[in-house]
Design an enzyme around this catalytic site. Structure first.
Site, PDB file in Angstrom:
ATOM      1  N   LYS A   1       0.845  -1.205   0.000  1.00 42.80           N
ATOM      2  CA  LYS A   1       0.000   0.000   0.000  1.00 42.80           C
ATOM      3  C   LYS A   1       0.879   1.255   0.000  1.00 42.80           C
ATOM      4  CE  LYS A   1      -3.868  -2.429   2.060  1.00 42.80           C
ATOM      5  NZ  LYS A   1      -4.723  -2.756   3.225  1.00 42.80           N
TER       6      LYS A   1
ATOM      7  N   GLN B   1      -4.909  -1.453   9.314  1.00 39.77           N
ATOM      8  CA  GLN B   1      -4.782  -2.786   8.725  1.00 39.77           C
ATOM      9  C   GLN B   1      -5.382  -3.826   9.668  1.00 39.77           C
ATOM     10  OE1 GLN B   1      -3.687  -3.323   5.620  1.00 39.77           O
ATOM     11  NE2 GLN B   1      -3.997  -5.527   5.774  1.00 39.77           N
TER      12      GLN B   1
ATOM     13  N   ASP C   1     -11.048   2.723   3.404  1.00 43.08           N
ATOM     14  CA  ASP C   1     -11.298   1.280   3.278  1.00 43.08           C
ATOM     15  C   ASP C   1     -12.772   0.985   3.006  1.00 43.08           C
ATOM     16  OD1 ASP C   1      -9.248  -0.622   3.370  1.00 43.08           O
ATOM     17  OD2 ASP C   1      -8.911  -0.325   5.519  1.00 43.08           O
TER      18      ASP C   1
END
Ligand code: GUN
Length: 280
Positions: A52, A96, A119
């Site tokens: 990422k 995460q 997200d």
């Protein structure tokens, strides 16, 4: 011979589009920054987080890295999120998953400002998706829609079967396919006649989490097969939920693992980061 849907190439296209937009924004004095939080050092998470950050660098997005110890308390994490919510220089916040067991994932996801929820996991983002309002889309299912569209697969009017009902993939996938006017069935581990249900699909999206579970008995001749799974086998090679060698000869198009859905998740995260400026 099935068409192999090249997720790597399509994800590069999307990242290039994001890069162009970021360059234009920079010329107007705008800046995009993503805060990436990892708690602990789960090896798979470390790989995802590294990729990422690499994608951010490619696109021209600043990545702010927060690597917290495995022992971090929920309060400590929530206070970092609150600080980032308030920070006007931070456009996106990504925590995460999975998190260590002392931290409740739902509480953490709810703590992120929905305007920075790149997200797409916040209940407000999921609710907006359900009723067709603007908001961040969960990256993996959004990436699959892009893969289908950019490969010329028509969704409208097609029988779509999603196997898996997770909050991150299965459920948002079903809603996005519905939004594209597909006729959608969600199958799962308790579905009685799974093979029969899957064999109805023109578009079969597989997110079961079991290596090579889906063989040609589950696939209608000419179907499009999207494999969300990613596993390492005994020889340390990557494979998906679909038995690629068995299924490829009967379908019209299929995503490989690696190089199918995986790279799209990160490309859509970049897309969400660029879009975040519109919501802020
Ligand atoms: N863990 C596995 N997939 C994801 C993802 O898409 N986002 C986050 N934040 N964590 C994950």
């Amino acid at each position: 011979m099935a068409k192999i849907i090249d997720g790597k190439a399509i994800s590069t296209q999307i990242k290039d589009e994001c890069r162009e937009r970021v360059t234009a924004m920079k010329e107007q004095g705008q800046h995009v920054a993503l805060a990436v939080i990892q708690v602990g050092n789960d090896p798979a998470s470390s790989v995802y987080v590294r990729n990422k950050k690499k994608a951010c660098e490619y696109v021209g997005i600043e990545s702010l890295s927060y690597e917290l110890s495995e022992e971090t308390t929920q309060e400590e994490l929530l206070s970092l999120i609150e600080k980032l919510n308030q920070d006007q220089k931070v456009n996106g916040i990504l925590v995460q998953l999975p998190l260590p067991k002392q931290i409740d994932e739902d509480t953490v996801i709810r703590a992120i400002d929905p305007r920075k929820d790149v997200d797409g996991f916040h209940p407000q983002s999921v609710g907006a998706l359900c009723i067709g309002q603007p908001g961040f889309l969960s990256c993996t299912p959004a990436g699959i829609i892009e893969l289908l569209k950019r490969s010329g697969v028509v969704i409208e009017g097609k029988e779509c079967v999603v196997i898996g009902r997770s909050n991150i993939v299965g459920k948002p996938m079903a809603i996005l396919l519905l939004r594209e006017n597909g006729t959608v069935t969600v199958a799962h581990s308790r579905t009685g006649n799974l093979k029969e249900v899957c064999r109805r699909a023109d578009i079969l999206v597989v997110a079961v989490g079991k290596p090579k579970m889906i063989t040609r008995e589950y696939v209608k001749e000419g179907a499009v097969v999207i494999d969300v799974g990613i596993h390492r086998n005994a020889e340390n090679k990557l494979c998906g939920d679909v038995d690629f060698a068995d299924v490829e000869p009967v379908c019209s198009a299929i995503t490989p693992v690696p190089g199918g859905v995986g790279p799209m998740t990160i490309a859509m995260l970049m897309h969400n980061c660029v879009e975040s400026l519109k919501l802020q």
